[in-house]
Scaffold this motif. Structure first.
Motif, mmCIF file in Angstrom:
data_model
loop_
_atom_site.group_PDB
_atom_site.id
_atom_site.type_symbol
_atom_site.label_atom_id
_atom_site.label_comp_id
_atom_site.label_asym_id
_atom_site.label_seq_id
_atom_site.Cartn_x
_atom_site.Cartn_y
_atom_site.Cartn_z
ATOM 1 N N GLY A 1 0.798 -1.222 0.000
ATOM 2 C CA GLY A 1 0.000 0.000 0.000
ATOM 3 C C GLY A 1 0.831 1.272 0.000
ATOM 4 O O GLY A 1 0.293 2.359 -0.171
ATOM 5 N N LEU A 2 2.144 1.142 0.216
ATOM 6 C CA LEU A 2 3.049 2.285 0.133
ATOM 7 C C LEU A 2 3.910 2.127 -1.108
ATOM 8 O O LEU A 2 4.130 1.007 -1.582
ATOM 9 N N VAL A 3 4.413 3.229 -1.620
ATOM 10 C CA VAL A 3 5.237 3.184 -2.829
ATOM 11 C C VAL A 3 6.438 2.262 -2.610
ATOM 12 O O VAL A 3 7.052 2.272 -1.548
ATOM 13 N N VAL A 4 6.718 1.436 -3.606
ATOM 14 C CA VAL A 4 7.871 0.551 -3.553
ATOM 15 C C VAL A 4 8.992 1.213 -4.358
ATOM 16 O O VAL A 4 8.803 1.578 -5.512
ATOM 17 N N SER A 5 10.125 1.379 -3.712
ATOM 18 C CA SER A 5 11.252 2.043 -4.358
ATOM 19 C C SER A 5 12.521 1.231 -4.144
ATOM 20 O O SER A 5 12.746 0.723 -3.042
ATOM 21 N N PRO A 6 13.362 1.154 -5.148
ATOM 22 C CA PRO A 6 14.651 0.498 -4.939
ATOM 23 C C PRO A 6 15.611 1.378 -4.140
ATOM 24 O O PRO A 6 16.654 0.921 -3.692
ATOM 25 N N ALA A 7 15.234 2.650 -3.927
ATOM 26 C CA ALA A 7 16.112 3.602 -3.248
ATOM 27 C C ALA A 7 15.876 3.696 -1.742
ATOM 28 O O ALA A 7 16.743 4.165 -1.014
ATOM 29 N N PHE A 8 14.705 3.279 -1.255
ATOM 30 C CA PHE A 8 14.428 3.405 0.169
ATOM 31 C C PHE A 8 13.346 2.441 0.624
ATOM 32 O O PHE A 8 12.521 2.004 -0.155
ATOM 33 N N SER A 9 13.393 2.118 1.925
ATOM 34 C CA SER A 9 12.335 1.370 2.598
ATOM 35 C C SER A 9 11.570 2.347 3.469
ATOM 36 O O SER A 9 11.964 3.516 3.629
ATOM 37 N N HIS A 10 10.481 1.881 4.085
ATOM 38 C CA HIS A 10 9.648 2.751 4.916
ATOM 39 C C HIS A 10 9.814 2.504 6.413
ATOM 40 O O HIS A 10 9.597 3.412 7.213
ATOM 41 N N VAL A 11 10.154 1.277 6.787
ATOM 42 C CA VAL A 11 10.184 0.909 8.199
ATOM 43 C C VAL A 11 11.428 0.073 8.478
ATOM 44 O O VAL A 11 11.788 -0.791 7.683
ATOM 45 N N ALA A 12 12.056 0.340 9.609
ATOM 46 C CA ALA A 12 13.169 -0.483 10.069
ATOM 47 C C ALA A 12 12.809 -1.033 11.445
ATOM 48 O O ALA A 12 12.327 -0.292 12.304
ATOM 49 N N VAL A 13 13.054 -2.327 11.628
ATOM 50 C CA VAL A 13 12.800 -2.957 12.919
ATOM 51 C C VAL A 13 14.135 -3.475 13.445
ATOM 52 O O VAL A 13 14.786 -4.304 12.810
ATOM 53 N N VAL A 14 14.531 -2.943 14.596
ATOM 54 C CA VAL A 14 15.787 -3.336 15.232
ATOM 55 C C VAL A 14 15.420 -4.156 16.463
ATOM 56 O O VAL A 14 14.775 -3.640 17.376
#
Length: 133
Positions: A10-23
């Motif tokens: 549902g969010l734009v898919v980009s090869p340049a960035f992700s939306h969420v990081a889980v550490v």
């Protein structure tokens, strides 16, 4: 246990960035403060946006290396570009170095009126995470 970078449906898919990081718990999080295109004495390496960008990322890499991490561990970049800089040259010169194996890191970019270092055309900061055995 692993660090996960996500591009939610549902969010734009980009090869340049992700939306969420889980550490996950137990990982070491590393924050690198703003780095400009300056040498070890604090002098700008060039008036060229691409050259400043390359040095700013190299400086971030030096900071990461000092604590046992690398560019591949960066989960989030903040990129500030001066309004007078050639955006394509500044970002284009370092885009490949900002990438991460597998899912791309999170990226926040902004065009700004000025930076703390007079004459600076770019500033980058980063958050990295590593899982130590």
């Amino acid at each position: 246990m692993e660090i996960t970078l996500v591009q939610p449906e549902g969010l734009v898919v980009s090869p340049a960035f992700s939306h969420v990081a889980v550490v996950p718990p137990g990982a070491t999080t590393i924050h690198v403060g703003g780095q400009n295109g300056v040498d070890s004495a604090g002098a700008l390496v060039s008036t060229d946006a691409a050259e400043q960008s390359i040095r700013a990322v190299e400086n971030a890499e030096r900071a990461l290396t000092a604590v046992g991490a690398g560019l591949e561990d960066v989960i989030s970049w903040t990129v500030l570009i001066h309004q007078d800089a050639d955006l394509r040259a500044a970002y284009g010169a370092v885009a490949a170095k900002l990438a991460r194996k597998g899912a791309p890191p999170l990226v926040t970019a902004a065009i700004v009126q000025g930076l703390g270092v007079p004459g600076a055309l770019i500033e980058v900061s980063a958050v990295a995470a590593v899982i130590r055995d």
